[in-house]
Enzyme design. Structure first.
Site, mmCIF file in Angstrom:
data_model
loop_
_atom_site.group_PDB
_atom_site.id
_atom_site.type_symbol
_atom_site.label_atom_id
_atom_site.label_comp_id
_atom_site.label_asym_id
_atom_site.label_seq_id
_atom_site.Cartn_x
_atom_site.Cartn_y
_atom_site.Cartn_z
ATOM 1 N N GLU A 78 0.830 -1.198 0.000
ATOM 2 C CA GLU A 78 0.000 0.000 0.000
ATOM 3 C C GLU A 78 0.866 1.250 0.000
ATOM 4 O O GLU A 78 1.925 1.301 0.631
ATOM 5 C CB GLU A 78 -0.933 -0.036 1.222
ATOM 6 N N CYS A 133 3.454 8.567 0.717
ATOM 7 C CA CYS A 133 3.989 7.740 1.797
ATOM 8 C C CYS A 133 4.256 6.359 1.207
ATOM 9 O O CYS A 133 3.320 5.664 0.808
ATOM 10 C CB CYS A 133 2.945 7.700 2.914
ATOM 11 N N CYS A 182 6.262 -6.310 7.658
ATOM 12 C CA CYS A 182 7.319 -5.733 8.503
ATOM 13 C C CYS A 182 7.707 -6.760 9.552
ATOM 14 O O CYS A 182 6.871 -7.532 10.012
ATOM 15 C CB CYS A 182 6.791 -4.471 9.198
ATOM 16 N N CYS A 196 5.725 -3.997 16.124
ATOM 17 C CA CYS A 196 5.337 -2.999 17.121
ATOM 18 C C CYS A 196 3.889 -3.294 17.517
ATOM 19 O O CYS A 196 3.048 -3.584 16.665
ATOM 20 C CB CYS A 196 5.469 -1.584 16.563
ATOM 21 N N CYS A 201 0.727 -1.491 15.806
ATOM 22 C CA CYS A 201 0.753 -1.231 14.364
ATOM 23 C C CYS A 201 0.170 -2.408 13.590
ATOM 24 O O CYS A 201 0.543 -3.561 13.831
ATOM 25 C CB CYS A 201 2.197 -0.978 13.925
ATOM 26 N N SER A 229 11.817 7.316 7.824
ATOM 27 C CA SER A 229 11.413 7.104 9.212
ATOM 28 C C SER A 229 11.909 5.742 9.685
ATOM 29 O O SER A 229 11.773 4.748 8.980
ATOM 30 C CB SER A 229 9.891 7.152 9.303
ATOM 31 N N CYS A 275 -1.452 6.276 9.582
ATOM 32 C CA CYS A 275 -0.267 5.652 10.174
ATOM 33 C C CYS A 275 -0.640 4.379 10.918
ATOM 34 O O CYS A 275 -1.540 4.390 11.749
ATOM 35 C CB CYS A 275 0.375 6.568 11.215
HETATM 36 N N1 SAH Z 1 9.147 1.287 10.443
HETATM 37 C C1 SAH Z 1 9.315 2.715 10.285
HETATM 38 C C2 SAH Z 1 8.434 3.282 9.206
HETATM 39 C C3 SAH Z 1 6.936 3.264 9.509
HETATM 40 S S1 SAH Z 1 6.450 4.900 9.808
HETATM 41 C C4 SAH Z 1 9.077 3.400 11.613
HETATM 42 O O1 SAH Z 1 8.650 2.725 12.554
HETATM 43 O O2 SAH Z 1 9.376 4.578 11.745
HETATM 44 C C5 SAH Z 1 4.844 4.702 10.418
HETATM 45 C C6 SAH Z 1 4.648 5.496 11.695
HETATM 46 O O3 SAH Z 1 3.312 5.295 12.181
HETATM 47 C C7 SAH Z 1 5.583 5.023 12.779
HETATM 48 O O4 SAH Z 1 5.968 6.102 13.574
HETATM 49 C C8 SAH Z 1 4.669 4.095 13.541
HETATM 50 O O5 SAH Z 1 5.132 3.825 14.826
HETATM 51 C C9 SAH Z 1 3.388 4.865 13.520
HETATM 52 N N2 SAH Z 1 2.234 4.027 13.834
HETATM 53 C C10 SAH Z 1 2.143 2.697 13.727
HETATM 54 N N3 SAH Z 1 0.936 2.269 14.095
HETATM 55 C C11 SAH Z 1 0.229 3.363 14.438
HETATM 56 C C12 SAH Z 1 -1.103 3.558 14.880
HETATM 57 N N4 SAH Z 1 -1.938 2.532 15.035
HETATM 58 N N5 SAH Z 1 -1.496 4.823 15.128
HETATM 59 C C13 SAH Z 1 -0.649 5.862 14.930
HETATM 60 N N6 SAH Z 1 0.615 5.733 14.518
HETATM 61 C C14 SAH Z 1 1.053 4.491 14.274
#
Ligand code: SAH
Length: 355
Positions: A92, A105, A112, A116, A119, A194, A335
């Site tokens: 996506e 984006c 991944c 986390c 996410c 990021s 995000c």
């Molecule tokens: N793996 C990299 C790139 C992904 S960026 C990183 O972690 O930076 C995507 C961003 O959205 C990251 O900061 C991630 O932590 C954040 N994110 C992930 N799940 C989310 C959610 N449910 N709500 C808001 N932000 C989220």
């Protein structure tokens, strides 16, 4: 077998590859000019090339390594592109229109590996790394959609699916193509990578290309960060911030710290106070992202009042802070929602049949 895409090569590399196939040296520039400046993606329409060269290109090369399966349009104008790889994976890419900015984006991996806890992409596990051509193609597809909206993509953020620093080789190659003046033509200042904190790769990124860095911090103690971002067990907060201090950045550039706010987990006044101390001395800005909920997530978005209180405390502590308005959450494009099961109500505004 998938044909080789011209999108994976800088002008110089494509020149070498095409010269080896008997093309004149200037042909590579012409091909990339058609693609990136004229938005012509079909070799047969590249009218300043000889007919037989167009045929030869079409036989041995392709432009798009990714096929557009669908585009989902959100109420706020956000567009989520669902793209398919040649081996059947779905990724996506999100196009976010904002005033004069058109930000794309991009994803760096299928799924991944970081897992986390809040996410959606983490649930998928890692499929594979995306190739440089597949990363560049996301920008080309997004550019195409932006043009239908009367605009050009202006900014690129590596904030889609995957951890870019765990696919650094291909991410760097894609960035080289995107900043090549004869190819993508983007300024590196308009590209942000990021990371969740892959410390050993941060310096390598900064030394290779002068792009902006964003760091997904999300917590102010190792105890909480270990729970949210398991990678923290390998590279704890102090180590991560040390790498940020060493990241090469000119005076006016700042590192963005993304801080996803989760109710009763990391949204307290004490967290805000600790965050001020953590970023002190760094050229930093903090971007607060109220959690985007998705099916199956057991965390909650904080109350708006908690977000404003947190932002106020940071501002009083003289930390530059912004609150990220959630974009495209009605189409699961926000995000941390990429890869979340689409809602039934979600209907593509454009669904192309498979080639
Ligand atoms: N793996 C990299 C790139 C992904 S960026 C990183 O972690 O930076 C995507 C961003 O959205 C990251 O900061 C991630 O932590 C954040 N994110 C992930 N799940 C989310 C959610 N449910 N709500 C808001 N932000 C989220």
């Amino acid at each position: 077998m998938k044909p080789k895409s011209v999108l994976g090569s800088s002008t110089a590399e494509l020149r070498d590859a095409l010269s080896a196939q008997g093309f004149e040296a200037y042909r590579a520039e012409q091909v990339l000019h058609w693609i990136f400046r004229r938005n012509v993606l079909d070799f047969s329409a590249m009218s300043n090339l000889r007919l037989e060269q167009r045929r030869q290109l079409a036989a041995e090369w392709c432009v798009h390594p990714l096929e557009r399966a669908a585009v989902f349009g959100g109420e706020d104008g956000t567009q989520k592109l669902q793209l398919l790889t040649h081996d059947g994976a779905s990724i996506e890419t999100v196009l976010i229109p904002e005033d004069r900015r058109y930000t794309v984006c991009v994803s760096s991996q299928v799924g991944c590996s970081l897992d986390c806890s809040f996410c959606a992409t983490g649930r998928l596990g890692l499929g594979r790394n995306l190739g440089a051509d597949e990363i560049v193609d996301q920008v080309v597809h997004a550019q195409d959609v932006a043009h239908t909206m009367g605009n050009d993509v202006s900014h690129i953020v590596f904030m889609g699916m995957g951890e870019p620093l765990l696919n650094l080789k291909n991410v760097l190659q894609a960035i080289r193509v995107l900043i090549d003046p004869k190819a993508g033509g983007f300024s590196p200042k308009r590209i942000t990578v990021s990371t969740a904190g892959v410390v050993p790769k941060m310096a390598e990124l900064g030394q290779a290309v002068p792009v902006r860095l964003a760091v997904s911090l999300h917590a102010t103690t190792d105890e909480v960060r270990n729970r949210l971002v398991p990678l923290n067990r390998r590279f704890p907060i102090a180590t991560l911030l040390e790498a940020c201090r060493r990241y090469p950045a000119s005076d006016r550039e700042r590192i963005s710290f993304e801080y996803t706010m989760i109710r009763d987990v990391n949204d307290s006044a004490a967290d805000a106070q600790r965050l001020i101390k953590l970023v002190r001395g760094l050229r930093a800005k903090v971007n607060l992202i109220p959690l985007n909920e998705h099916p199956g997530a057991n965390f909650r978005r904080p109350h708006d009042a908690a977000v404003s209180r947190f932002a106020d405390i940071l501002a009083h502590g003289r930390v530059t802070v912004t609150v990220r308005r959630s974009r495209g959450d009605d189409i699961y494009a926000a995000c941390g929602q990429l890869g979340a099961v689409a809602r039934e109500a979600e209907t593509p505004i454009e669904a192309e049949t498979r080639r």
